[in-house]
Scaffold this active site. Structure first.
Site, PDB file in Angstrom:
ATOM      1  N   ASP A   9       0.868  -1.167   0.000  1.00  0.00           N
ATOM      2  CA  ASP A   9       0.000   0.000   0.000  1.00  0.00           C
ATOM      3  C   ASP A   9       0.920   1.237   0.000  1.00  0.00           C
ATOM      4  O   ASP A   9       2.117   1.115   0.295  1.00  0.00           O
ATOM      5  CB  ASP A   9      -0.862  -0.040   1.272  1.00  0.00           C
ATOM      6  CG  ASP A   9      -1.565   1.266   1.525  1.00  0.00           C
ATOM      7  OD1 ASP A   9      -2.196   1.788   0.600  1.00  0.00           O
ATOM      8  OD2 ASP A   9      -1.463   1.774   2.666  1.00  0.00           O
ATOM      9  N   ASP A  11      -0.216   5.155   0.874  1.00  0.00           N
ATOM     10  CA  ASP A  11      -0.485   6.161   1.915  1.00  0.00           C
ATOM     11  C   ASP A  11      -0.559   5.511   3.292  1.00  0.00           C
ATOM     12  O   ASP A  11      -1.329   4.581   3.516  1.00  0.00           O
ATOM     13  CB  ASP A  11      -1.784   6.901   1.612  1.00  0.00           C
ATOM     14  CG  ASP A  11      -1.652   7.724   0.341  1.00  0.00           C
ATOM     15  OD1 ASP A  11      -0.688   8.497   0.266  1.00  0.00           O
ATOM     16  OD2 ASP A  11      -2.492   7.574  -0.567  1.00  0.00           O
TER      17      ASP A  11
END
Ligand code: XBP
Ligand code: MG
Length: 244
Positions: A9, A11
Site C-alpha cells: 500500500d 499512503d
C-alpha cells in the site's frame, strides 16, 4: 506456498502522507476554488475510512454540506477541486517534504536483491504514488515495481478487494504467493478479502484501528528483513491451508 511478491500500500504504509500531505493539499484546493471548507486533523482522521479523494469529498458534502452536494454541478466541482488537490500534493512531495517511514527503503532494497517481485496496490492517484517513490528512492524507483495498481483503475476502492485482485491478476500469481503490507483497517480488509496474507504497520491515523486477521502487526518496518517476512508468510499460509 513460497513467498513470491510483496504488495505495498502507499499512503500510511510507505510514508505518513495523509495529515500533512493529502489533508493540506485538500484544504489548499478548497480555498482555491472558493469552497468554504476546512478539514482539520481530527475530522480528516474520521473521514479516512472513505478511501479515495473524490469519494471522500462526496462523503463529506453528503454528510455535512447537503446543499452544496445537491447542486447539479457538484460532481464537476469535485473533479476540478481534486485535480488541483493532486497538483498541490505533487508540489509538496517534489520538495521532499514527505519521507518514507522507518525501515521501508531498506526492506524494499533487500527484497529486490533477494529476487522478490514488488507491486503497489493503492487507492491514491498513480502520479501521487510515483512522485512519492521517485522523490524518496530515486528516479528509477518505479521500474522496481512490476505492477502498480492505483487510483481509479478499478471500480471500487478499498475496502473492496478489487485493487488487490487486479494486482494479483497482472502478477499472474495466487493470493497465497503474495504478502501485502498495509497501515489501516480498510487496507487490511481489502487485502484479506482478496485472501492475501497481510502485515500491518499502523500509520499515525490508524492507531486505534482493529487489525484482526492480520498475519502480523508491527509498529513499523524498522529492522524487518525479508527472512522475517518469509517466516510470517509461511505461518500465515500454513494457517490458511488448515482453514481451507
Ligand atoms: C489512501 C487514500 C487516498 C488518499 C488520497 O490510499 O485513501 O484516498 O487519501 O488520494 P492508500 P487521492 O492507503 O490505499 O494508499 O486524492 O489521490 O484519491
Ligand atoms: Mg494506506
Amino acid at each position: 506456498m513460497a513467498l513470491e511478491a510483496l504488495v505495498f500500500d502507499v499512503d500510511g504504509t510507505l510514508a505518513e502522507t495523509e495529515r500533512d500531505g493529502h489533508r493540506v493539499a485538500f484544504n489548499r484546493a478548497f480555498s482555491k476554488v472558493g469552497l468554504p471548507w476546512f478539514w482539520g486533523a481530527e475530522l480528516y482522521d474520521a473521514m479516512l475510512p472513505i478511501a479515495g479523494g473524490k469519494e471522500r469529498m462526496h462523503h463529506y458534502a453528503n454528510t455535512y454540506q447537503p446543499l452544496t452536494a445537491s447542486d447539479p454541478n457538484f460532481a464537476q466541482l469535485v473533479t476540478r477541486t481534486h485535480a488541483l488537490k493532486t497538483e498541490f500534493y505533487l508540489e509538496r512531495v517534489a520538495t521532499g517534504g514527505i519521507p518514507l517511514r522507518p525501515g521501508v527503503a531498506a526492506l524494499i532494497k533487500e527484497a529486490r536483491e533477494r529476487g522478490l517481485r514488488l507491486a503497489i496496490a493503492t487507492t491514491t492517484a498513480p502520479e501521487n504514488a510515483a512522485a512519492l517513490l521517485t522523490s524518496t528512492l530515486g528516479d528509477d524507483a518505479m521500474a522496481w515495481f512490476e505492477v502498480v495498481g492505483a487510483g481509479d483503475i478499478v471500480p471500487h476502492k478499498k475496502p473492496s478487494p478489487d485493487i488487490y485482485q487486479w494486482v494479483l491478476d497482472r502478477l499472474s500469481i495466487g493470493p497465497a504467493q503474495a504478502l501485502a503490507c498495509e497501515d489501516s483497517a480498510i487496507g487490511l480488509a481489502a487485502a484479506t478479502a482478496a485472501d492475501i496474507p497481510t502485515i500491518v504497520t499502523p500509520s499515525n491515523h490508524a492507531r486505534g484501528h482493529h487489525f484482526d486477521g492480520a498475519a502480523a502487526v508491527m509498529d513499523s518496518l524498522e529492522g524487518t528483513t525479508v527472512d522475517n517476512l518469509i517466516q510470517i508468510h509461511a505461518r500465515a499460509t500454513a494457517g490458511m491451508d488448515a482453514i481451507h
